[in-house]
Motif scaffolding. Structure first.
Motif, PDB file in Angstrom:
ATOM      1  N   LYS A  12     -30.044   6.774  11.985  1.00 27.15           N
ATOM      2  CA  LYS A  12     -28.983   6.198  12.832  1.00 27.15           C
ATOM      3  C   LYS A  12     -28.004   5.367  11.997  1.00 27.15           C
ATOM      4  N   LYS A  13     -28.553   4.676  10.999  1.00 27.06           N
ATOM      5  CA  LYS A  13     -27.686   3.853  10.133  1.00 27.06           C
ATOM      6  C   LYS A  13     -26.654   4.734   9.416  1.00 27.06           C
ATOM      7  N   LEU A  14     -27.148   5.872   8.892  1.00 28.80           N
ATOM      8  CA  LEU A  14     -26.231   6.787   8.195  1.00 28.80           C
ATOM      9  C   LEU A  14     -25.140   7.309   9.127  1.00 28.80           C
ATOM     10  N   ASP A  15     -25.463   7.365  10.413  1.00 28.93           N
ATOM     11  CA  ASP A  15     -24.475   7.855  11.390  1.00 28.93           C
ATOM     12  C   ASP A  15     -23.662   6.727  12.008  1.00 28.93           C
ATOM     13  N   GLY A  16     -23.899   5.517  11.552  1.00 32.63           N
ATOM     14  CA  GLY A  16     -23.145   4.367  12.068  1.00 32.63           C
ATOM     15  C   GLY A  16     -23.498   4.050  13.514  1.00 32.63           C
ATOM     16  N   GLU A  17     -24.734   4.385  13.909  1.00 34.64           N
ATOM     17  CA  GLU A  17     -25.122   4.179  15.307  1.00 34.64           C
ATOM     18  C   GLU A  17     -26.260   3.164  15.438  1.00 34.64           C
ATOM     19  N   LEU A  18     -26.490   2.385  14.377  1.00 37.64           N
ATOM     20  CA  LEU A  18     -27.587   1.411  14.421  1.00 37.64           C
ATOM     21  C   LEU A  18     -27.058   0.040  14.854  1.00 37.64           C
TER      22      LEU A  18
ATOM     23  N   GLU B 143     -24.296  19.884  11.828  1.00 47.11           N
ATOM     24  CA  GLU B 143     -22.904  20.241  11.544  1.00 47.11           C
ATOM     25  C   GLU B 143     -21.949  19.416  12.418  1.00 47.11           C
ATOM     26  N   LEU B 144     -22.333  19.237  13.680  1.00 50.08           N
ATOM     27  CA  LEU B 144     -21.462  18.448  14.564  1.00 50.08           C
ATOM     28  C   LEU B 144     -21.417  16.993  14.113  1.00 50.08           C
ATOM     29  N   ARG B 145     -22.563  16.489  13.635  1.00 47.81           N
ATOM     30  CA  ARG B 145     -22.610  15.077  13.232  1.00 47.81           C
ATOM     31  C   ARG B 145     -21.965  14.862  11.859  1.00 47.81           C
ATOM     32  N   VAL B 146     -22.503  15.531  10.851  1.00 49.03           N
ATOM     33  CA  VAL B 146     -22.040  15.252   9.484  1.00 49.03           C
ATOM     34  C   VAL B 146     -20.777  16.052   9.138  1.00 49.03           C
ATOM     35  N   GLY B 147     -20.760  17.308   9.558  1.00 49.35           N
ATOM     36  CA  GLY B 147     -19.589  18.138   9.238  1.00 49.35           C
ATOM     37  C   GLY B 147     -18.377  17.795  10.082  1.00 49.35           C
ATOM     38  N   PHE B 171     -32.557  13.399  13.298  1.00 49.12           N
ATOM     39  CA  PHE B 171     -33.571  12.747  12.460  1.00 49.12           C
ATOM     40  C   PHE B 171     -34.511  13.785  11.847  1.00 49.12           C
ATOM     41  N   ARG B 172     -34.966  14.733  12.674  1.00 50.85           N
ATOM     42  CA  ARG B 172     -35.890  15.769  12.172  1.00 50.85           C
ATOM     43  C   ARG B 172     -35.197  16.641  11.108  1.00 50.85           C
ATOM     44  N   ALA B 173     -33.945  16.950  11.357  1.00 49.57           N
ATOM     45  CA  ALA B 173     -33.195  17.758  10.377  1.00 49.57           C
ATOM     46  C   ALA B 173     -33.093  17.001   9.054  1.00 49.57           C
ATOM     47  N   ARG B 174     -32.842  15.714   9.156  1.00 45.80           N
ATOM     48  CA  ARG B 174     -32.723  14.907   7.932  1.00 45.80           C
ATOM     49  C   ARG B 174     -34.051  14.833   7.191  1.00 45.80           C
ATOM     50  N   GLU B 175     -35.126  14.697   7.951  1.00 43.97           N
ATOM     51  CA  GLU B 175     -36.464  14.664   7.335  1.00 43.97           C
ATOM     52  C   GLU B 175     -36.698  15.935   6.529  1.00 43.97           C
TER      53      GLU B 175
END
Lengths: 149, 186
Positions: A12-18, B143-147, B171-175
């Protein structure tokens, strides 16, 4: 220690949502947890790698193909309101039925008369096999069967 | 600059140039979204075309409820899910089957020497493959979040899920991606 909870916070922190409170909790946890610190570094790197993927130029063929697909024929289908489509269909049916009825009446009227043919009435006698003024008619007249007087 | 909703309204009334403006405005984002989530450049081009034709046909029924960007990406996501179904692909495809289309990097992360450069290229390649082996929904969400830089709320709207579900998927994708990077480093 509930590391999964903190790893979710990292995402969430990386997404700025924390939230601010969770930020503080997370930073305290990272100071004492090497595994989560490692996870943080890896996810940060994966974000960087993802963002490093190039945005590709759109092939020039796409726009013309879309425009071609959405012109004339599409437009006719899409933009006629439903009520107008129904009205046009109904008018077509009425016109055809009226035409059949008028045709029947004309046929009934003129096929019963011995004096005037339907073709003559409609001014279509030139369509007959030997119309007046034709060579065929002249020949018939000379033999006594023509239409010319 | 004309508002997207206004352009949709004009499109519905038969204004060709309004529709063209919409296509020009969004085709880059949409094409790149498909390029990273579909299977090939051809599929990305085909899906992009289909999306805009669908958008055109939906112009009359369009009501400005959520943001236009969310609306257009919802269409994109639905097309993509249909595409996956039609292709009858498994949720995770084998690395050998994956093309590198759409995975080029603008630059390496290191540029200080040949070995570092090779390592960076290998890392980039491994990363692209790791992204492409993510389950479909995870890949779309990433893709929607980071891209595309969408918020969790916007992604939830596009994907028809709750915000907490989106949060978990990402979160699971990042893991998974972190695991792949770790494996690459070892």
């Amino acid at each position: 220690m509930d590391c999964e909870r903190f790893r979710r916070m990292i995402s969430k922190k990386l997404d700025g949502e924390l939230s601010r409170d969770d930020e503080l909790l997370l930073s305290k946890h990272l100071e004492v947890c090497p595994d989560c610190s490692r996870f943080f570094a890896l996810t940060e790197q994966s974000n960087e790698l993802y963002r490093g993927m190039a945005e590709v130029e759109v092939p020039g063929t796409i726009l013309p193909a879309i425009i071609a697909e959405t012109t004339a024929k599409e437009r006719t289908n899409v933009f006629l309101p439903r009520w107008l489509k129904v009205a046009v269909a109904a008018a077509s049916i009425v016109t055809v039925l009226a035409g059949i009825d008028i045709g029947k009446r004309l046929v009934d009227t003129y096929t019963s008369s011995d004096q005037v043919t339907l073709q003559e009435t409609l001014g279509l006698d030139y369509l007959s096999e030997n119309p007046p003024g034709s060579l065929g008619n002249a020949l018939l007249a000379s033999s006594g069967g023509g239409q010319d007087e | 600059m004309q508002d997207d909703a206004e352009l949709m309204h004009l499109t519905a009334s038969g204004d060709e140039s309004a529709f063209r403006t919409l296509v020009e405005r969004y085709q880059g984002e949409i094409y790149n979204f498909f390029l990273r989530t579909a299977d090939s450049e051809d599929d990305a081009a085909d899906l992009t075309q289909r999306l805009f034709i669908k958008l055109f046909r939906s112009a009359r029924g369009y009501r400005k409820s959520s943001s236009f960007r969310t609306f257009i990406f919802s269409i994109a996501r639905n097309l993509l899910i249909d595409h996956y179904r039609q292709k009858n692909r498994a949720d995770v495809v084998s690395i050998d089957e994956i093309s590198d289309g759409g995975g080029e990097f603008e630059h390496g992360l290191h540029d200080d020497g040949p070995m570092e450069m090779i390592e960076a290229l290998e890392l980039n390649e491994a990363f692209v493959k790791a992204v492409r082996t993510l389950p479909d929904e995870w890949r779309i969400a990433m893709e929607l979040r980071v891209g595309r830089q969408m918020s969790y709320k916007e992604i939830a709207s596009v994907m028809g899920r709750s915000v907490s579900s989106v949060e978990t998927i990402i979160f699971r994708a990042r893991e998974r991606l972190a695991e792949e990077l770790k494996r690459f480093r070892e």
